[in-house]
Write an enzyme that holds these catalytic residues in place. Structure first.
Site, PDB file in Angstrom:
ATOM      1  N   LYS A   4     -40.108  -4.775  -0.707  1.00 50.33           N
ATOM      2  CA  LYS A   4     -41.362  -5.216  -1.317  1.00 50.33           C
ATOM      3  C   LYS A   4     -42.457  -5.370  -0.267  1.00 50.33           C
ATOM      4  O   LYS A   4     -43.643  -5.178  -0.553  1.00 50.33           O
ATOM      5  CB  LYS A   4     -41.137  -6.530  -2.070  1.00 50.33           C
ATOM      6  CG  LYS A   4     -40.142  -6.402  -3.228  1.00 50.33           C
ATOM      7  CD  LYS A   4     -39.885  -7.737  -3.869  1.00 50.33           C
ATOM      8  CE  LYS A   4     -38.888  -7.624  -5.015  1.00 50.33           C
ATOM      9  NZ  LYS A   4     -37.545  -7.223  -4.586  1.00 50.33           N
ATOM     10  N   GLU A  14     -45.223 -14.957  -0.174  1.00 49.45           N
ATOM     11  CA  GLU A  14     -46.497 -14.528  -0.723  1.00 49.45           C
ATOM     12  C   GLU A  14     -47.091 -15.674  -1.544  1.00 49.45           C
ATOM     13  O   GLU A  14     -46.373 -16.604  -1.937  1.00 49.45           O
ATOM     14  CB  GLU A  14     -46.325 -13.285  -1.603  1.00 49.45           C
ATOM     15  CG  GLU A  14     -45.518 -13.506  -2.869  1.00 49.45           C
ATOM     16  CD  GLU A  14     -45.354 -12.232  -3.686  1.00 49.45           C
ATOM     17  OE1 GLU A  14     -45.758 -11.155  -3.214  1.00 49.45           O
ATOM     18  OE2 GLU A  14     -44.813 -12.319  -4.805  1.00 49.45           O
ATOM     19  N   HIS A  43     -37.011 -16.814 -12.517  1.00 51.98           N
ATOM     20  CA  HIS A  43     -37.686 -15.553 -12.196  1.00 51.98           C
ATOM     21  C   HIS A  43     -36.947 -14.345 -12.772  1.00 51.98           C
ATOM     22  O   HIS A  43     -37.170 -13.220 -12.342  1.00 51.98           O
ATOM     23  CB  HIS A  43     -37.840 -15.386 -10.679  1.00 51.98           C
ATOM     24  CG  HIS A  43     -38.416 -16.593 -10.008  1.00 51.98           C
ATOM     25  ND1 HIS A  43     -39.725 -16.984 -10.188  1.00 51.98           N
ATOM     26  CD2 HIS A  43     -37.855 -17.522  -9.183  1.00 51.98           C
ATOM     27  CE1 HIS A  43     -39.945 -18.085  -9.487  1.00 51.98           C
ATOM     28  NE2 HIS A  43     -38.831 -18.444  -8.887  1.00 51.98           N
ATOM     29  N   ARG A  61     -36.089   2.482 -10.513  1.00 51.68           N
ATOM     30  CA  ARG A  61     -34.914   2.638 -11.375  1.00 51.68           C
ATOM     31  C   ARG A  61     -35.313   2.370 -12.816  1.00 51.68           C
ATOM     32  O   ARG A  61     -36.461   2.025 -13.109  1.00 51.68           O
ATOM     33  CB  ARG A  61     -33.839   1.630 -10.965  1.00 51.68           C
ATOM     34  CG  ARG A  61     -34.379   0.191 -10.937  1.00 51.68           C
ATOM     35  CD  ARG A  61     -33.307  -0.828 -10.749  1.00 51.68           C
ATOM     36  NE  ARG A  61     -33.815  -2.153 -10.457  1.00 51.68           N
ATOM     37  CZ  ARG A  61     -34.265  -3.008 -11.367  1.00 51.68           C
ATOM     38  NH1 ARG A  61     -34.292  -2.660 -12.649  1.00 51.68           N
ATOM     39  NH2 ARG A  61     -34.706  -4.206 -11.016  1.00 51.68           N
TER      40      ARG A  61
END
Length: 614
Positions: A116, A183, A218, A274
């Site tokens: 990421k 982040e 999440h 994917r």
């Protein structure tokens, strides 16, 4: 042309891919761990190959063994599904080096987007460096993988070191890669994503949006397509960014570009290289089969220049073997029965009688409804889930129904903090007061006609049940004619599997099923309690029992017998189904016993520690 396909995965996604292969005339090969020897995906495939071991690291994460299995079984293509090795560039290369067709993007595209951090840099973004108090709240996130594993929200700077440690450990266990980054955490954002599909001839489709804002830990719980309430300008921005990301890495096949949307602004999250768990809602809206299209693209066929047109609205709910009221604790045991009404799509990797173990994700099935409008799709899915029968481990079925009917969701005002705000009200048990009586009458029906009849009519039969964590009592009487009566209720019919009761002129039906001491009235679970409880079965006050079977991964620093502890203080962590679960002190006091050690495997109900309250 692909003739035989191996699916390097298990459970629901393997069964779903096999279904398309059957429709296309493609032979199928399954791989399975020892724990999955009798799993549905291993049974429905034309051929199955054993991967010795039980843990994912020894089986479904062993790319070398999977490639050998494909060659040995005569497969000419490999589909990775989602999770496990689906975003592993080295595995994709190994498949290609073996002369097999890889159903996915080129290894270099996977590599570019697998991290990421690298994906953000590719689009001109970057994670946070040194975190200060001004940056809070922040999100610690695994650089590899997905599914909510290796993620932690940090609101206090002092909590950052522990969050980094926990996220690294969880990511390493789930993905074999402990890299994490930090982040900014977008409060009250919506999770919106774009499905892309690209061929080898330069065509990239942006197949609409999906909203996946309802999440726990999440990890998505309810998804829908299209994402409601977005402006045309924002939708176009999402499409443009998704297509730009795909073209930037020479993408081929199906992929998903994910965003957080807040205040009509899109924040790029990642690209999943994917097929996604929630792909059925896109299939329903566009009337396509994404797996079939993946196979066509892998065979070199070109997509049409124009993507198909969307129609209607689709909603998906993930049915998990977990207890939302107990911190989403995963549940294990025998799945006695799973049936859904006609009119919806049910993707599952289980069938009646299968065992739900501790080694893998606790998702039992995905229920999908499609209708002309969002309101109709909502009503259709909620109604279908209400009529879905699940007998076995505790599930989130009732939570799903209540979530779909919650005003914040029906009016499309939800965000990723939905369960943080509403979980207590959504898990508050509201059992039907007639349920224990229905269970007792069904049980009484199976006895001798005069077994419970008494000459003193004032003394009723009493049956006790544990339901929704509380003890309930049912009282009834046998009549001279072999019938059954209960105060305030007319017993219209009492059979072993069906009880009909009438209250104030209204008749109600109750379907009953029993598996030993476990009784189900509809999908409500009750445990029949013994007439004379065993007094030795009680634990001392302050006992901490394992809420699930799993492995003790670590004990908190400084936690030793005799040490003082505070209420809510983490004492140890259990790992089950690739997630770490914190076990905290139930009260402020002294730790008088500690029976858990790192690496120890425990069963549900095992005594872990004892805290004597002060």
């Amino acid at each position: 042309m692909i003739s035989t396909l191996l699916v390097a995965n298990r459970g629901e996604i393997a069964c779903r891919i096999f279904r398309t292969c059957g429709e296309l005339g493609i032979r199928t090969v399954a791989v399975h761990s020892d724990a999955d020897e009798n799993a549905l995906h291993a049974r429905v495939a034309d051929t199955a190959v054993r991967l010795p071991g039980t843990a994912p690291a020894d089986t479904y994460l062993r790319g070398d063994l999977i490639v050998k299995a494909a060659v040995a079984a005569g497969a000419d293509a490999v589909h990775p599904g989602y999770g496990f090795l689906s975003e592993n560039a080295d595995f994709a290369r190994a498949v290609l080096d073996a002369g097999l067709v890889w159903i996915g993007p080129p290894p270099q595209a996977i590599e570019a987007m697998a991290s990421k951090t690298r994906a953000k840099q590719l689009l001109g973004l970057a994670p946070l460096g040194d975190v200060t108090a001004d940056d809070l709240p922040v999100l610690v996130k695994a650089a590899a993988g997905g599914g909510g594993r290796g993620m932690r929200i940090v609101r206090r700077l002092d909590d950052l070191p522990a969050a980094l440690e926990g996220a690294r450990a969880e990511a390493a266990s789930a993905f074999g890669d402990g890299e994490v980054f930090v982040e900014p955490y977008v409060e009250n954002g919506r999770h919106v994503e774009v499905q892309v599909l690209a061929d080898t001839h330069g065509t990239v489709w942006a197949l609409g949006t999906r909203d996946c804002s309802l999440q726990r830990r999440h990890q998505k719980v309810i998804e829908e397509a299209p994402a409601p309430g977005l402006t045309d300008e924002l939708i176009q921005e999402l499409y443009d960014t998704a297509v730009r990301a795909a073209r930037a890495v020479g993408y081929v096949g199906a992929g998903t570009v994910e965003f957080l949307v807040a205040d009509d602004k899109a924040h790029f999250l990642e690209m999943n290289t994917r097929l996604q768990v929630e792909h059925p809602v896109t299939e329903a809206v566009f009337d396509i089969d994404l797996v079939a299209l993946q196979l066509r693209v892998a065979e070199g066929h070109a997509l049409e220049i124009d993507s198909p047109r969307a129609r209607g609205h689709a909603m998906e709910a993930r049915l998990y073997a977990e207890d939302p009221a107990r911190d989403w604790a995963p549940q294990t045991g025998t799945l006695h029965r799973l049936t859904a009404p006609e009119g919806i799509r049910l993707d599952t990797g289980y069938t009646d009688g299968d065992d739900i173990g501790i080694h893998y994700d606790p998702m039992l099935a995905k229920a999908v409804a499609h209708a002309p409008t969002r309101a109709e799709a909502l009503r259709k899915l909620a109604g279908a889930l209400e009529r879905t029968v699940v007998h076995g481990p505790t599930t989130n079925r009732d939570l799903l129904i209540r979530s779909l009917r919650h005003k914040e969701f029906t009016t499309a005002r939800m965000d990723t903090g939905f369960y943080d705000r509403h979980l207590p009200e959504l898990t508050d048990p509201t059992p039907d007061p007639l349920t224990p009586l229905a269970a007792a009458l069904a049980d009484a029906h199976g006895r001798s006609r005069f077994a419970g009849w008494r000459n003193v009519p004032s003394q009723p039969q009493i049956k006790r049940y544990l339901m929704a964590g509380e003890e309930h009592e049912a009282r009834y009487r046998h009549t001279r004619g072999g019938g059954l009566t209960a105060d305030g209720v007319r017993v219209v019919h009492a059979g072993a599997t069906l009880v009909v009761l009438e209250v104030d002129g209204v008749r109600r039906k109750f379907e009953v099923a029993a598996y030993g001491d476990q009784v189900y009235v509809g999908s409500t679970s009750l445990t029949a309690l013994p007439r004379f409880p065993d007094p030795t079965a009680q634990h001392a006050a302050g006992s901490l029992l394992a809420p699930m079977p799993g492995t003790v991964v670590r004990v908190a620093e400084g936690v030793t017998v005799g040490a003082p502890v505070r209420a809510g203080e983490p004492l140890l962590w259990l790992e089950a189904m690739k997630m770490q679960h914190k076990i905290s002190a139930p009260a402020t006091g002294t730790l008088t016993a500690l029976h858990a050690t790192p690496g120890q495997q425990v069963q549900v109900g095992a005594l872990l520690a004892v805290v004597q309250e002060t």
